[in-house]
Design an enzyme around this catalytic site. Structure first.
Site, mmCIF file in Angstrom:
data_model
loop_
_atom_site.group_PDB
_atom_site.id
_atom_site.type_symbol
_atom_site.label_atom_id
_atom_site.label_comp_id
_atom_site.label_asym_id
_atom_site.label_seq_id
_atom_site.Cartn_x
_atom_site.Cartn_y
_atom_site.Cartn_z
ATOM 1 N N GLU A 195 0.833 -1.207 0.000
ATOM 2 C CA GLU A 195 0.000 0.000 0.000
ATOM 3 C C GLU A 195 0.873 1.265 0.000
ATOM 4 O O GLU A 195 0.755 2.132 0.860
ATOM 5 C CB GLU A 195 -0.975 -0.006 1.181
ATOM 6 C CG GLU A 195 -2.038 -1.088 1.066
ATOM 7 C CD GLU A 195 -3.145 -0.985 2.091
ATOM 8 O OE1 GLU A 195 -4.248 -1.496 1.832
ATOM 9 O OE2 GLU A 195 -2.916 -0.397 3.171
ATOM 10 N N GLU A 293 -5.981 -7.248 -1.584
ATOM 11 C CA GLU A 293 -6.623 -7.364 -0.275
ATOM 12 C C GLU A 293 -8.100 -7.037 -0.401
ATOM 13 O O GLU A 293 -8.462 -6.041 -1.054
ATOM 14 C CB GLU A 293 -5.996 -6.398 0.743
ATOM 15 C CG GLU A 293 -4.544 -6.637 1.071
ATOM 16 C CD GLU A 293 -4.013 -5.629 2.086
ATOM 17 O OE1 GLU A 293 -4.850 -5.001 2.778
ATOM 18 O OE2 GLU A 293 -2.789 -5.474 2.177
#
Length: 897
Positions: A195, A293
């Site tokens: 991320e 995710e």
């Protein structure tokens, strides 16, 4: 009505076909034309490739096992987690890697304590189970996400140095992957950062970040040339961000294969937007894309009592995207997989650029309960790292882990229950290929919501009630059902409030409607007090310096424009509007403000709101307490016979003080009515709640329910009167008085005492259970002792005595049974000769006297006994019940014989 269509597979052979997946092979029956039977319903995704990734991130699992957690299949049988995932259609696992998630003395930070060695242990097990592995380098000692991209402790000396960081990332990545390769791990993909929306390994800015990305990619190419290089971002819902990231990667010539996104429906918008932004990247830059995710909740309960991310950090509307259940999880996984599959082939190689989906931490179940109040659980978290952070993590991450360490925040989003048993949603990655159906079992009807204002008529509100609703069933086949509402209750709406009434569908399902009635806004006499219409700016007279009516989007209290102020030197200003034609009386002037001094300190007396009427001025301070921390000033205004009021906003501020004033309003003051006492209505409702509903007919209960619904609606209002309260009290009282009792057709009697002695009486409260049975399958109810009479005679010993139970309210309804009767021992108090002092004495057939050694209370037997062995021997005979029944409670008196 939505119905699942059969998944048709036409194969030349009826034998089982082997579907080669990215992690090995799983078998499906190629001859089946129907979806498989399951406990969730999943529609197969058409055109889904056999190697579409159905992956799961199980990075915490080693710590969970060390903490005593076991994983079980749907039958409750313990299995190795990786084997269980493989059986469930999973073909990939994702494992995070932290550099050094330990203190100097070896205390782990938690979250699985996943350094390279522990990740390798799990990766070897995954490979042995036939699963491919994605290695997710965080390049941090603990969690890396958009808000946390901290440099590892060992790299602290060159933090911020992009070149040195890139070199170190190359060395670390190459060394770690070489170890994985030598161990035989089947690594299919490697993530360079996690991320990395704004930073990686402490490096920010695209020039520096791209150096780090390229260094990681170079190491991967050298060690594992067949593995795909993944760059991972999040927040797909933010317009233009993914296009910007992909362009920057291209401009900086970063070598990578897969543009990956996190996607959590709680925060990241729609799957349609997700597919759109990923397809744009795939088509523009010829890259593969995937979701790294995702997850959804199956319950809102908290397994370890240490707070969960969902629902505490999620808005109520976002929790409605899917059902909170295993079926909801299956729906979410399928929706995300379908979105990724819809990316299609954008580079002409004949393969879908949408690679697949990874579910995040599906096995992160609790390792105990009680939260931080359970010292043993805290010790387990700290020892094995099975929670998201240990107390020791505070040394590395003091502002987050140091404050909020604890257990799993996602245990209610797992695909296993709190005891580690697989949920019905676990095999969803298999079902998106085969399809799955379940039984046609009703699950719910979504609540209906209606909005109105207090100026709307009751009939207008009733007209919004839908005549049909959609009933949801477990197999995904929705049914349209007509509904009958308790609409008469809406006649008791009184003013603004939130009202709830119920209805019943033609299939017998309950449904609710929530009616939200808002107060009609009072007339605002300020012309454009929110400054939204530029044509109305002329109504304000602005004097002094530093202030102007202009757009201040994101900072305004209402809309996009406000009275904005700032100056580099000390400054003063005023903004004035005169209002005429007001009706004499009491008014309230309000306005909102936000801002601060140059150093962001609060200013409590620099800006003021005032009103002048009849030569008298009243005012209140508009405080500046910080950015978008709005303060509201309130000024009482008395308008005289001239009907005129002048409102003014004044500022006297130091240099560089800034802020705005917005949402200025002048309304007529209204008195809030005092609600009458509802004590007697509350008592009437409570009395109705004590009613035994089994006793009464459905028709009479329906009238009672209507009265109670009226009470609920009335009490939810804001303007009901004393007469309203009295009227509803009468409705409830009349409904109670009008209850009609059901008729009993038979009785069932179950004696708890089967043997009596001469002269005994039956204790109706304790010796027998009497159930009244209603006719036509209407049910039954246990009777109290004052609702029936007994007829029996235990005046002399006998082998059996008849007992008759008669319903007091209907003497034609009876039940007869027999009990055994014995002679009474003098002083005895029990049933026969148990020798324990509770049942008289043993009879001697030759003498007729009791055996004093066996009965503490009995010395001899009274009554007529034979010396020839014919003493009473009926003790212990089983009762013979001659009738069968069911029941009701009726207000009758007991008659004891």
């Amino acid at each position: 009505m939505r119905r699942n269509t059969a998944l048709t597979r036409i194969m030349a052979s009826g034998v089982a076909a082997i579907m080669l997946c990215a992690g090995g092979a799983f078998t499906v029956n190629a001859a089946e034309e129907e979806p498989v039977k399951a406990d969730v319903s999943v529609k197969a995704i058409q055109g889904l490739s056999d190697d579409f990734i159905g992956g799961m991130d199980v990075s915490s699992m080693l710590s969970l096992e060390e903490s005593g957690v076991t994983f079980k299949n749907a039958n409750g049988e313990v299995e190795d987690l990786f084997t269980l995932l493989k059986e469930s259609g999973v073909n990939y696992v994702r494992l995070r890697v932290w550099n050094d998630p330990f203190t100097a003395d070896g205390q782990g930070y938690g979250g699985g304590n996943v350094n390279a060695d522990r990740a390798l242990t799990m990766a070897k097990r995954a490979t042995a189970a036939g699963l491919k592995v994605l290695v997710d380098f965080h390049y941090s000692d603990f969690w890396a996400d958009p808000s946390k991209q901290q440099v590892p402790k060992a790299w602290k000396s060159f933090e911020g140095d992009a070149d040195k960081t890139a070199d170190t990332v190359y060395d670390y990545t190459k060394q770690t992957l070489t170890t994985f390769k030598q161990a035989g791990v089947d690594v299919g993909m490697v993530q360079v950062g996690n991320e990395t929306t704004a930073k990686i390994a402490g490096i920010s800015g695209w020039d520096g970040m791209s150096k780090v990305f390229s260094a990681g990619s170079k190491a991967i190419r050298e060690v594992l040339p067949e593995a795909k290089v993944v760059i991972h971002f999040t927040n797909p819902e933010k317009a233009g961000t993914y296009a910007t990231y992909a362009k920057q990667l291209s401009n900086h010539n970063v070598d990578y294969d897969v543009f990956a996104s996190s996607y959590y429906p709680f925060w990241h918008g729609t799957t349609e937007n997700l597919a759109s932004v990923l397809k744009n990247v795939a088509s523009t830059y010829k890259k593969d894309v995937m979701v790294a995710e995702t997850s959804w909740a199956y319950t809102l309960d908290d397994g370890d009592d240490d707070s969960n991310t969902v629902p505490s950090k999620v808005t109520a509307d976002n929790l409605k995207k899917y059902d909170i259940s295993p079926q909801g999880q299956a729906d979410e996984i399928r929706a995300v997989a379908a979105a990724v599959n819809n990316i299609g082939d954008n580079d002409g190689d004949g393969e879908n650029d949408g690679l697949g989906v990874f579910y995040w931490e599906p096995a992160w179940v609790p390792v105990g309960t009680g939260g931080k109040d359970n010292a043993e659980l805290v010790d387990t978290w700290n020892k094995y790292g099975g929670g998201w952070a240990t107390e020791a993590a505070g040394e590395y991450d003091p502002n987050d882990a140091g404050l909020y360490w604890g257990g799993s925040g996602v245990d209610n989003q797992a695909l296993f229950d709190f005891d580690g048993k697989a949920l019905a949603s676990l095999p969803t990655f298999k079902y998106i290929h085969t399809g799955a159906v379940t039984d046609h079992v009703f699950t719910k009807i979504d609540p209906v919501e209606i909005t109105a204002t207090d100026s709307d008529s009751i009939d207008a509100i009733k007209a919004q009630l839908p005549s049909e609703v959609t009933a949801h069933y477990q197999d995904g086949v929705d049914e349209t059902e007509t509904v009958t509402w308790q609409s008469a209750a809406l006649d008791w709406i009184r003013g603004a409030g939130t009202y709830t009434i119920t209805g019943t569908t033609n299939a017998g399902h309950d449904v609710t409607v929530t009616v939200t009635v808002t107060a009609t806004p009072a007339k605002d006499y300020v012309t454009d007090g929110s400054f939204e219409n530029a044509e109305n700016d002329k109504n304000w007279t602005i004097a002094g310096t530093g202030a102007s009516i202009t757009e201040d989007s994101g900072n305004a209290a209402d809309g996009k424009r406000a009275l904005k102020f700032w100056a580099s030197d000390a400054y003063s200003f005023s903004a004035t509007q005169t209002i005429t034609g007001l009706e004499p009386g009491e008014y309230v002037l309000t306005a909102m403000s936000q801002g601060a001094a140059a150093d962001n300190a609060a200013i409590t007396d620099g800006v003021a709101l005032s009103a002048t009427t009849g030569g008298k001025t009243t005012s209140d301070a508009l405080e500046l307490n910080g950015w978008v921390k709005f303060d509201t000033a309130t000024v009482p205004v008395t308008v005289g016979a001239d009907g005129t009021a002048t409102i003014t906003i004044t500022g006297n501020l130091p240099a560089d003080a800034w802020g705005n004033v917005d949402k200025v309003s002048l309304v007529k003051k209204t008195e809030t009515p005092v609600k009458p006492s509802t004590e007697n209505l509350d008592k009437a409702v409570a009395e109705a709640g004590k009613i035994n509903r089994d006793e009464y007919t459905n028709e009479s209960l329906a009238k009672l329910d209507q009265a109670l619904a009226a009470a609920d609606v009335l009490l939810a209002g804001s303007t009901y009167t004393e007469q309203d309260v009295n009227d509803v009290i009468k409705l409830v009282a009349d409904a109670i008085a009008g209850l009609a009792q059901k008729e009993v057709s038979s009785l069932t009697v179950t004696p708890s005492k089967t043997t009596y002695q001469v002269g005994d009486a039956i204790d109706a409260d304790h010796d027998l259970k009497v159930v009244g049975n209603y006719s036509a399958g209407m049910g039954n109810v246990t009777l109290s002792a004052d609702q029936f009479t007994l007829d029996y005679d235990f005046s002399a010993p006998a082998d059996a005595a008849k007992v008759t139970v008669t319903l007091k309210s209907n003497p034609n309804v009876t039940e007869t049974y027999t009990v055994a009767v014995t002679a009474r021992a003098e002083g005895g108090s029990g049933n026969g000769s148990d020798g324990a002092g509770n049942g008289g004495a043993t009879i001697n057939p030759d003498t007729g006297e009791g055996d004093k050694t066996n009965g503490a209370n009995g010395d001899k037997i009274t009554g007529v006994l034979s010396n020839t062995g014919s003493a009473v021997t009926a003790v212990g005979l089983a009762v013979v019940v001659l009738g069968v029944a069911g029941g009701v409670s009726l207000a009758l008196r007991r008659k004891r014989s």
